[in-house]
Design a protein around this motif. Structure first.
Motif, short mmCIF file in Angstrom:
data_model
loop_
_atom_site.label_atom_id
_atom_site.label_comp_id
_atom_site.label_asym_id
_atom_site.label_seq_id
_atom_site.Cartn_x
_atom_site.Cartn_y
_atom_site.Cartn_z
N SER A 149 5.74 2.96 -26.89
CA SER A 149 4.60 2.64 -27.73
C SER A 149 3.78 1.50 -27.15
O SER A 149 2.58 1.44 -27.30
N GLU B 81 4.50 6.31 -40.09
CA GLU B 81 5.53 6.42 -39.05
C GLU B 81 5.33 7.70 -38.24
O GLU B 81 5.48 7.69 -37.01
N VAL C 289 2.39 7.21 -35.82
CA VAL C 289 2.77 6.38 -34.66
C VAL C 289 3.62 7.19 -33.68
O VAL C 289 3.43 7.10 -32.46
N MET D 127 10.40 -1.65 -31.79
CA MET D 127 9.22 -1.39 -30.96
C MET D 127 9.68 -0.86 -29.61
O MET D 127 10.43 -1.51 -28.90
N HIS E 248 2.92 -1.88 -34.79
CA HIS E 248 3.86 -0.93 -34.20
C HIS E 248 3.85 -0.97 -32.67
O HIS E 248 4.50 -0.14 -32.03
#
Length: 470
Positions: free
Chosen positions: A5, A459, A462, A1, A34
């Motif tokens: 983000s 993915e 994100v 992480m 995430h």
């Protein structure tokens, strides 16, 4: 992480209908895992649906705004399930009046969102996102095939609205549909002069085709060619197939909570006593009510088939029952009590479908139900009725060869003898459709595993969102 983000704030705007909210809450759950900062916009009566998600992620915030008045909505109605699909257009337009309150909230927020993810029924929010200077992302609770069909219809309304059969030459496999099998919203346009409310809705759907990005609760093994078609049509690669989201979430899928703990009637315990693959599960979603003659034909078909079954019958009001909706034929439950079970009200559909005793699913082919059947690896017996269901059934029956059509049409009454035969043969034999259904199940499982197509797409989504925070 990453720290990046963690600082990225996304506003999530679900559409208040069960089949729309649950998958969007599932993707919200994944985004929270995430490390993204998330705010979900809901009206007060829809807030309880968020409870499982909010309990799992204390960091998720809510923006609760009252639903503005609309003359076609009874007081207190805030969700489609309260009065049915007829409420879609007025609910969409009522929510459109939240434009200014959302803008005020955004401008006063110390860390305003860098993107807005909204249900595709709320296409007007993409205009709002543009005005706020942030990307607008459409979340589709329907499939990529259906979306491709809808986009074509919306862009060619004048040329196709009077045709008895519509061809789609630019879509993969060049499908065609009878006019009565086209999406329900388009039917409204064809059959009457659209009012201002409907024109606003159409404008919102068209706005979706110009969104910065699109998220689909689908996967390559089911709709890869249609996802690719949409990427080509939209002119960019920000079309992410991240499903099946109920499978991605596993036991932690959000929002699938029993509102009535007494409504299940021990159905899972009953299934424990049945042989593997011997039970057909019958359910037509949270909205559709069958009329008396349809109920009688279905009951007769189940009884004649000799197959074990679980039949979920939606709760009805006294007036609906008086009008003949949802009425179980007298004596039916007593006659089939040894091999059949009727569940009145809510049922744990995902748990039932995944039970080893269940081998078939007689379904309306709503997108969420279709995906849940695919995830469970059961054979779907298709009875499409409205909305996206004819397109979904076409995908599974004709294109994939992984389902059997038993009836079609919201007002159609199946021949009970033929229905019984189809159910019995489909459940008793190792058909080609059963083999295909198992293959599709394997593809769905592979898609969400680490390194699978949907895992990679999630993915990538994100990463794109994280970039917006820089």
């Amino acid at each position: 992480m990453s720290n990046t983000s963690k600082s990225v704030h996304i506003l999530i705007f679900p559409y208040p209908a069960q089949g729309h909210m649950l998958p969007l809450l599932d993707i919200t759950h994944q985004l929270a895992l995430h490390g993204l900062t998330l705010t979900i916009l809901v009206t007060p009566k829809n807030l309880p649906t968020l409870n499982p998600l909010l309990s799992a992620h204390r960091s998720i915030k809510t923006l609760v705004l009252p639903l503005p008045h609309h003359p076609s909505l009874p007081a207190g109605v805030e969700n489609v399930q309260d009065i049915g699909n007829s409420s879609n257009v007025p609910i969409i337009n009522a929510l459109g009046k939240l434009h200014d309150p959302i803008t005020q909230w955004f401008k006063s927020h110390p860390n305003p969102p860098v993107a807005l993810i909204s249900d595709f029924f709320l296409g007007w929010t993409l205009h709002l996102a543009s005005q706020l200077g942030i990307p607008g992302i459409a979340f589709y609770s329907s499939g990529a095939f259906f979306t491709s069909v809808l986009n074509f219809l919306l862009k060619n309304v004048k040329t196709v609205s009077s045709l008895p059969v519509v061809n789609f030459p630019d879509l993969p496999q060049s499908p065609c549909f009878a006019a009565e099998h086209l999406p329900s919203g388009f039917q409204v346009y064809r059959e009457s002069k659209p009012d201002t409310d409907f024109l606003r809705v159409r404008d919102g759907f068209l706005a979706n085709t110009r969104s910065w990005g699109s998220i689909f609760n689908s996967f390559d093994g089911l709709e890869g060619e249609y996802l690719d078609h949409l990427r080509k049509e939209m002119g960019h690669g920000r079309v992410w197939g991240v499903g099946p989201l109920s499978l991605v979430g596993g036991d932690e899928a959000m929002g699938r909570v029993n509102p009535d703990q007494n409504s299940c009637g021990g159905v899972l315990s009953w299934l424990d006593g049945c042989p593997d693959g011997s039970v057909v599960y019958v359910c037509f979603g949270s909205q559709k009510l069958l009329k008396r003659d349809q109920m009688e034909a279905l009951a007769s078909g189940l009884e004649r088939s000799g197959i074990r079954f679980v039949w979920v019958v939606k709760s009805v009001s006294a007036q609906q029952m008086a009008d003949g909706y949802g009425v179980i034929p007298d004596g039916f439950e007593d006659r089939v009590s040894e091999r059949g079970m009727v569940v009145k009200g809510w049922a744990p559909q995902v748990s039932i479908l995944s039970h080893q005793a269940v081998g078939g699913f007689l379904s309306h082919c709503g997108w969420n139900s279709l995906l849940e059947g695919v995830v469970a690896g059961v054979l779907i017996l298709a009875w499409p009725m409205e909305a996206d269901q004819f397109v979904d059934a076409r995908l599974l029956v004709e294109d994939m060869g992984a389902a059997v059509r038993v009836c079609e049409g919201a007002d159609s009454v199946p021949d009970s003898v033929e229905l019984a035969r189809t159910i019995a043969e489909s459940m008793s034999e190792n058909t080609a459709q059963k083999v295909k259904a198992k293959e599709l199940n394997d593809k769905a499982i592979e898609a969400v595993k680490v390194g699978g197509s949907s895992w990679k797409e999630l993915e990538a989504l994100v990463r794109e969102l994280a970039q917006l925070g820089r």
